[in-house]
Design a protein around this motif. Structure first.
Motif, PDB file in Angstrom:
ATOM      1  N   GLN A  64       0.831  -1.207   0.000  1.00 19.44           N
ATOM      2  CA  GLN A  64       0.000   0.000   0.000  1.00 19.44           C
ATOM      3  C   GLN A  64       0.867   1.259   0.000  1.00 19.44           C
ATOM      4  N   LEU A  65       1.952   1.234   0.762  1.00 19.42           N
ATOM      5  CA  LEU A  65       2.843   2.387   0.856  1.00 19.42           C
ATOM      6  C   LEU A  65       3.724   2.517  -0.386  1.00 19.42           C
ATOM      7  N   VAL A  66       4.058   1.393  -1.019  1.00 16.11           N
ATOM      8  CA  VAL A  66       4.824   1.408  -2.266  1.00 16.11           C
ATOM      9  C   VAL A  66       3.982   2.015  -3.385  1.00 16.11           C
ATOM     10  N   GLU A  67       2.686   1.692  -3.425  1.00 12.32           N
ATOM     11  CA  GLU A  67       1.800   2.250  -4.459  1.00 12.32           C
ATOM     12  C   GLU A  67       1.744   3.774  -4.389  1.00 12.32           C
ATOM     13  N   LEU A  68       1.911   4.326  -3.198  1.00 15.60           N
ATOM     14  CA  LEU A  68       1.905   5.783  -3.023  1.00 15.60           C
ATOM     15  C   LEU A  68       3.303   6.382  -3.187  1.00 15.60           C
ATOM     16  N   ASN A  69       4.300   5.532  -3.410  1.00 17.58           N
ATOM     17  CA  ASN A  69       5.706   5.934  -3.508  1.00 17.58           C
ATOM     18  C   ASN A  69       6.235   6.537  -2.215  1.00 17.58           C
ATOM     19  N   ILE A  70       5.545   6.304  -1.108  1.00 18.86           N
ATOM     20  CA  ILE A  70       6.061   6.730   0.195  1.00 18.86           C
ATOM     21  C   ILE A  70       7.224   5.815   0.565  1.00 18.86           C
ATOM     22  N   VAL A  71       7.067   4.533   0.252  1.00 17.24           N
ATOM     23  CA  VAL A  71       8.136   3.550   0.408  1.00 17.24           C
ATOM     24  C   VAL A  71       8.590   3.159  -0.989  1.00 17.24           C
ATOM     25  N   LEU A  72       9.896   3.144  -1.192  1.00 18.23           N
ATOM     26  CA  LEU A  72      10.475   2.764  -2.479  1.00 18.23           C
ATOM     27  C   LEU A  72      11.096   1.382  -2.331  1.00 18.23           C
ATOM     28  N   ARG A  73      10.880   0.551  -3.362  1.00 16.74           N
ATOM     29  CA  ARG A  73      11.360  -0.829  -3.326  1.00 16.74           C
ATOM     30  C   ARG A  73      12.417  -1.008  -4.408  1.00 16.74           C
ATOM     31  N   ALA A  74      13.494  -1.693  -4.056  1.00 18.26           N
ATOM     32  CA  ALA A  74      14.535  -2.032  -5.023  1.00 18.26           C
ATOM     33  C   ALA A  74      14.867  -3.510  -4.851  1.00 18.26           C
ATOM     34  N   PRO A  75      15.183  -4.203  -5.947  1.00 18.20           N
ATOM     35  CA  PRO A  75      15.577  -5.608  -5.818  1.00 18.20           C
ATOM     36  C   PRO A  75      16.805  -5.736  -4.924  1.00 18.20           C
ATOM     37  N   GLY A  76      16.888  -6.853  -4.194  1.00 20.57           N
ATOM     38  CA  GLY A  76      18.044  -7.097  -3.337  1.00 20.57           C
ATOM     39  C   GLY A  76      19.325  -7.127  -4.146  1.00 20.57           C
TER      40      GLY A  76
END
Length: 139
Positions: A64-76
């Motif tokens: 939910q937070l990634v969809e808002l770009n509040i949390v950013l995800r990167a591959p390990g």
């Protein structure tokens, strides 16, 4: 010990986020657990242990937070399983107002250059009430 400076972009508009109360509460945990500037040094499994929920619940709230770009995800990284996470620089905590200003300035340059996505926050539809209580409900 200095008191961290929190981003007003998220903290003052948290009531308008289109996410449930559980994800909002989890965001507070992430801000607490993050390093200055937004790095989250905790793997998802450790988040689940610390937050006392099952890993799938952490995944749901993170998404939910990634969809808002509040949390950013990167591959390990090389040889690492899973993803790494960080708070968006415009949503992170900083050690001082000056550090936040410098972080935001760099983030805006990175967004302009296409190296960083912008926050995906809803625009205000109406101004929050100056008096009385807003009609908020707990999910």
């Amino acid at each position: 010990m200095a008191i961290p400076v929190l981003s007003p972009l998220v903290s003052e508009r948290i009531w308008a986020l289109p996410i449930g109360a559980a994800a909002v509460k989890f965001l507070h945990y992430l801000v607490y657990r993050s390093e200055f500037g937004g790095a989250l040094p905790v793997p998802q499994k450790q988040m689940a242990i610390e937050y006392k929920v099952v890993p799938s619940t952490v995944s749901t709230m993170l998404e939910q937070l990634v969809e808002l770009n509040i949390v950013l995800r990167a591959p390990g990284g090389v040889g690492k399983k899973g993803n790494t996470y960080c708070l968006h620089p415009l949503a992170a905590k900083y050690e001082s107002s000056e550090a936040m200003e410098a972080g935001w300035r760099q983030a805006l340059l990175d967004m302009k250059a296409g190296r960083l996505v912008g926050l995906n926050l809803p625009e205000y539809q109406t101004v929050p009430p100056a008096e009385g209580s807003p009609d908020l409900r707990v999910a």
